[in-house]
Design an enzyme around this catalytic site. Structure first.
Site, PDB file in Angstrom:
ATOM      1  N   GLU A   1       5.508 -11.895  14.404  1.00  0.00           N
ATOM      2  CA  GLU A   1       4.994 -12.530  15.621  1.00  0.00           C
ATOM      3  C   GLU A   1       5.437 -14.002  15.645  1.00  0.00           C
ATOM      4  OE1 GLU A   1       0.850 -11.891  15.867  1.00  0.00           O
ATOM      5  OE2 GLU A   1       0.683 -12.826  17.848  1.00  0.00           O
TER       6      GLU A   1
ATOM      7  N   ARG B   1       0.820  -1.220   0.000  1.00  0.00           N
ATOM      8  CA  ARG B   1       0.000   0.000   0.000  1.00  0.00           C
ATOM      9  C   ARG B   1       0.854   1.271   0.000  1.00  0.00           C
ATOM     10  NH1 ARG B   1      -2.913  -3.902   2.710  1.00  0.00           N
ATOM     11  NH2 ARG B   1      -1.700  -3.510   4.589  1.00  0.00           N
TER      12      ARG B   1
HETATM   13  P1  AMP Z   1       4.582  -3.708  11.238  1.00  0.00           P
HETATM   14  O1  AMP Z   1       5.787  -4.270  10.549  1.00  0.00           O
HETATM   15  O2  AMP Z   1       4.139  -4.534  12.439  1.00  0.00           O
HETATM   16  O3  AMP Z   1       4.758  -2.251  11.595  1.00  0.00           O
HETATM   17  O4  AMP Z   1       3.363  -3.821  10.207  1.00  0.00           O
HETATM   18  C1  AMP Z   1       3.209  -2.861   9.222  1.00  0.00           C
HETATM   19  C2  AMP Z   1       2.724  -3.443   7.923  1.00  0.00           C
HETATM   20  O5  AMP Z   1       1.617  -4.315   8.115  1.00  0.00           O
HETATM   21  C3  AMP Z   1       2.276  -2.325   7.008  1.00  0.00           C
HETATM   22  O6  AMP Z   1       2.736  -2.596   5.684  1.00  0.00           O
HETATM   23  C4  AMP Z   1       0.766  -2.331   7.126  1.00  0.00           C
HETATM   24  O7  AMP Z   1       0.172  -2.093   5.868  1.00  0.00           O
HETATM   25  C5  AMP Z   1       0.405  -3.718   7.661  1.00  0.00           C
HETATM   26  N1  AMP Z   1      -0.508  -3.686   8.821  1.00  0.00           N
HETATM   27  C6  AMP Z   1      -0.202  -4.059  10.099  1.00  0.00           C
HETATM   28  N2  AMP Z   1      -1.238  -3.929  10.922  1.00  0.00           N
HETATM   29  C7  AMP Z   1      -2.265  -3.434  10.181  1.00  0.00           C
HETATM   30  C8  AMP Z   1      -3.621  -3.040  10.462  1.00  0.00           C
HETATM   31  N3  AMP Z   1      -4.148  -3.121  11.688  1.00  0.00           N
HETATM   32  N4  AMP Z   1      -4.362  -2.545   9.440  1.00  0.00           N
HETATM   33  C9  AMP Z   1      -3.837  -2.424   8.197  1.00  0.00           C
HETATM   34  N5  AMP Z   1      -2.587  -2.788   7.867  1.00  0.00           N
HETATM   35  C10 AMP Z   1      -1.786  -3.279   8.837  1.00  0.00           C
END
Ligand code: AMP
Length: 183
Positions: free
Chosen positions: A105, A68
């Site tokens: 995770e 995205r």
């Molecule tokens: P992180 O690496 O945990 O910061 O996860 C970020 C990535 O996961 C990004 O590319 C987001 O698009 C996606 N993502 C994680 N959690 C969500 C959520 N609650 N809603 C939408 N996209 C998420």
């Protein structure tokens, strides 16, 4: 329009984003930006804001995170009249890449960038962008890739940050962070 949004402007954008409960698995509230993208007023409002904020930064590239981050990143690069660079999940980029592993995770994932993504320009001024930061794992790994190409990571921008997960603090150790909406 100023370089940060006021509370009414933030609420307007937030109202254009749909919450999908229990997607992709139970307990997750997925922030669905498709309802912002198909709303031409909300999408234009966001892009006007990002253009206004970044037009004085003299950026040379916008790098977007799979997938995205590509949408907002490519639109912003075009508005600023600069190049766009994709950072992709492992195995998707055809040229010579460098990759960075990060912890999920359960298990690991990897992101990659073309080694010549910024045309080998040392110190090229780069903005990194994604739709959302949760734990920060994806953004920290992506930031490291930009730095490893010897470009200059000017700022990391998110449409949304889930503040309770402290991801922005982790990325903040690598580069300045701007979140349009803090949740
Ligand atoms: P992180 O690496 O945990 O910061 O996860 C970020 C990535 O996961 C990004 O590319 C987001 O698009 C996606 N993502 C994680 N959690 C969500 C959520 N609650 N809603 C939408 N996209 C998420």
């Amino acid at each position: 329009m100023s370089k940060v949004l006021n509370e009414d402007e933030k609420q307007y954008l937030l109202d254009s984003i749909r919450d999908v409960v229990d997607f992709p698995k139970p307990g997750i509230v997925f922030k669905d930006i498709t309802t912002l993208l198909n709303n031409k007023e909300a999408f234009a409002f966001l892009m006007n804001h990002l253009e206004e904020r970044y037009k004085s930064y003299h950026l040379e590239y916008v790098a977007g995170i799979d997938s995205r981050g590509f949408i907002f990143g490519a639109a912003l690069a075009d508005r600023l009249g600069i190049g766009f660079v994709p950072i992709r999940k492992r195995g998707k980029l055809p040229g010579t890449t460098i990759c960075e592993k990060y912890e999920l995770e359960y298990g690991f994932d990897e992101v990659e960038i073309h080694i010549d993504a910024f045309n080998n320009k040392v110190g090229a001024k780069v903005l990194l962008i994604d739709d959302l930061i949760a734990t920060g794992g994806t953004a920290v790994a992506s930031s490291k890739l930009v730095v490893d190409t010897k470009a200059h990571l000017v700022e990391v921008c998110f449409l949304m940050s889930l503040e309770f997960l402290n991801g922005t603090k982790r990325v903040g150790k690598v580069a300045p962070v701007y979140s349009v909406l803090e949740i």
